[in-house]
Design an enzyme around this catalytic site. Structure first.
Site, PDB file in Angstrom:
ATOM      1  N   HIS A 157       0.798  -1.223   0.000  1.00  0.00           N
ATOM      2  CA  HIS A 157       0.000   0.000   0.000  1.00  0.00           C
ATOM      3  C   HIS A 157       0.834   1.278   0.000  1.00  0.00           C
ATOM      4  O   HIS A 157       0.301   2.360  -0.276  1.00  0.00           O
ATOM      5  CB  HIS A 157      -0.928   0.012   1.216  1.00  0.00           C
ATOM      6  CG  HIS A 157      -2.037  -0.981   1.129  1.00  0.00           C
ATOM      7  ND1 HIS A 157      -3.316  -0.637   0.744  1.00  0.00           N
ATOM      8  CD2 HIS A 157      -2.072  -2.318   1.366  1.00  0.00           C
ATOM      9  CE1 HIS A 157      -4.093  -1.721   0.760  1.00  0.00           C
ATOM     10  NE2 HIS A 157      -3.356  -2.753   1.130  1.00  0.00           N
ATOM     11  N   ASP A 365       4.042   9.328  -0.824  1.00  0.00           N
ATOM     12  CA  ASP A 365       2.858   8.571  -0.424  1.00  0.00           C
ATOM     13  C   ASP A 365       2.533   7.532  -1.473  1.00  0.00           C
ATOM     14  O   ASP A 365       2.700   7.789  -2.676  1.00  0.00           O
ATOM     15  CB  ASP A 365       1.649   9.500  -0.254  1.00  0.00           C
ATOM     16  CG  ASP A 365       0.877   9.228   1.024  1.00  0.00           C
ATOM     17  OD1 ASP A 365       0.940   8.086   1.517  1.00  0.00           O
ATOM     18  OD2 ASP A 365       0.213  10.155   1.531  1.00  0.00           O
TER      19      ASP A 365
END
Length: 510
Positions: A157, A365
């Site tokens: 993720h 991110d």
């Protein structure tokens, strides 16, 4: 079709009679679980001095939950230690914050080994296993070592750096070899896929042409990008309702007609919060016409408070917010409103809808779903503007946002000014294009696409014996090289995806 077995670091078991949590994997896997049932296994979230060595079970709807506690020593070594003090900074390109301890690395392996032992006793022959995120990288290898012949997928993720960064981690080669235990390894973006392919090539010694598919010991391992989405229409409905709720109405009233810039995330050094505050200060200094005309609301829910770097970050943010308010505030205006606690999801949705600018500027991110939620929350007739870091995975899908480098305070200040002054027609055009894309790539579609690939390719031709699996997959391998004589790699997958992305960008440019 067999069960879906999910393994994640933290498992929140819904209370009897309550729905599953409204965010994260619970939303992503809702449809998959409802269609076929399944098992969700992982840490209970409880740290016990002497946890019982048992798995606790619960059944809600069609999902069986199986959770296990961690001892304090396991929590300190596995979670707070190796996972969040070594792996987390490394995957986010923050090598200066990487703190490696060999005992913690061994604890990380030991916890994954114990999870595998517990999970094996609950598996059925036709189960499909989906492992989630960096805390569980070795789990597939440990399952193979115990004889598992299941289809096992892994989704990462968070960002995946290239080998030049990854190789700074002691034992980097072993971590990359662990991924060879999976049938499918998924990442968020094409940029992360390039990093994964680079690490696979250099970290295993395999001769790789471009990436996409690795054949190893009679098995096929696919490497793919699967950008995660959100439940777009559902979140839009929540935002529309929440805009009329008392919490959002109080916020709007308190602004006294001023524009609102909003940021909302966990308190984490990857999110670029100090840089964001400095940029807002630069906006007020360089463009004084915005003094007393705009308010910046930053929600930063505390997290990992037992990690020293997070304590330092909290102090820095509080200091910067105080300095900006001390320099610019008037009796009836506080430039920065800092909320250092979690805000309910529905309330946040209403805040997003009220904000003229959404500020999402992480230093790095994997995806960043706040960017997508901000866009989904907007009033389509009068939408706000998203200011987005080029280092967020979401920027790959959202080129209509105002893209910034979070290390450039002046550039960010100029982007905020441009967002505040953007004409309505342009705001509608940018927002409409992003919203259509969000509706095409929903969170349910993300889960389905991953599982379709995982369950659609050929089964293993000859699963390795226990001895061979241990020799190849366990962490403490003595050899640093893997024979390439029978391994092959096809670059068609990555090549076609990158070509498709380039074509799409060129089309948008025209």
């Amino acid at each position: 079709m067999g069960r879906l077995v999910i393994v994640s670091n933290r498992v929140a078991v819904p209370r009897r009679g309550e729905a599953a949590a409204a965010g994260g994997l619970a939303v992503a896997l809702k449809d998959a679980f409802s269609n076929r049932g399944g098992l969700w296994f992982g840490w209970s979230g409880t740290v016990s001095p002497e946890p019982p060595d048992v798995v606790r079970h619960a059944r809600r709807a069609k999902v069986d939950y199986a959770v296990i506690d961690l001892s304090q020593a396991a929590y300190d070594g596995f979670y707070a230690g190796y996972a969040n003090s070594a792996l987390w900074p490394m995957f986010h390109f923050r090598l200066g914050l990487l703190s490696y301890d060999r005992d913690q690395a061994e604890c990380y392996r030991a916890v994954n080994r114990r999870y595998a032992e517990k999970l094996m006793g609950m598996l059925r022959p036709d189960d499909t296993i989906w492992v989630h995120d960096y805390q569980m990288i070795p789990l597939g290898a440990e399952l193979r070592a115990l004889g598992s012949r299941h289809r096992i997928g892994y989704f990462h993720h968070i960002p995946f750096p290239p080998w030049a960064v990854f190789s700074a981690m002691p034992g980097a080669e072993d971590l990359i070899r662990d991924l060879l235990a999976y049938d499918l390894v998924g990442v968020q973006t094409h940029r992360d896929l390039a990093g994964l392919v680079d690490c696979m090539a250099q970290g295993t010694g395999m001769k790789m042409r471009a990436g996409g598919e690795v054949r190893f010991r009679g098995r096929r391992i696919r490497l793919r990008a699967f950008p995660i989405g959100i439940a777009t229409d559902e979140f839009a409905d929540v935002a529309a309702r929440s805009a009329d709720a008392p919490e959002a109405q109080r916020l709007v009233a308190s602004l006294a007609g001023r524009a609102l810039i909003i940021g909302a995330e966990r308190l984490d050094y990857t999110k670029g919060l100090p840089e964001r505050l400095k940029a807002f200060g630069a906006l007020l200094n360089r463009f004084p016409e915005y003094r007393s005309k705009v308010t910046y609301l930053q929600v930063a829910a505390r997290s990992r408070e037992d990690v020293e770097s997070y304590k330092d970050l909290k102090r820095e943010i509080e200091h910067l917010a105080g300095c900006i308010n001390g320099e610019h505030a008037d009796a009836d205006w506080t430039p920065v409103r800092y909320v250092g606690r979690a805000v309910p999801r529905d309330t946040l949705a209403g805040y997003y809808r009220a904000a003229q600018v959404g500020l999402v500027t992480p230093l790095r991110d994997g995806m960043n779903l706040v960017a997508k939620e901000y866009v989904a929350a907007q009033d389509t007739e009068n939408p706000g503007v998203l200011v987005l870091s080029r280092f967020a995975g979401a920027s790959e899908e959202m080129p209509e946002a105002l893209t910034v480098n979070p290390l450039d305070a002046v550039g960010m200040a100029e982007a905020m000014k441009a967002a505040l002054e953007m004409p309505l027609e342009e705001r509608r055009e940018r927002h409409g294009t992003m919203l259509r894309r969000l509706r095409e790539n929903t969170v349910g579609g993300w889960a389905k696409s991953f599982l379709d690939v995982l369950e659609g390719h050929d089964a293993a031709e000859a699963p390795p014996s226990r001895a061979a699996a241990l020799a190849v997959f366990q962490a403490r391998l003595m050899s640093r090289s893997i024979s390439t004589s029978s391994d092959s790699v096809s670059g068609e997958m990555v090549g076609s995806q990158v070509a498709d992305l380039s074509t799409a960008r060129a089309s948008r440019a025209r």
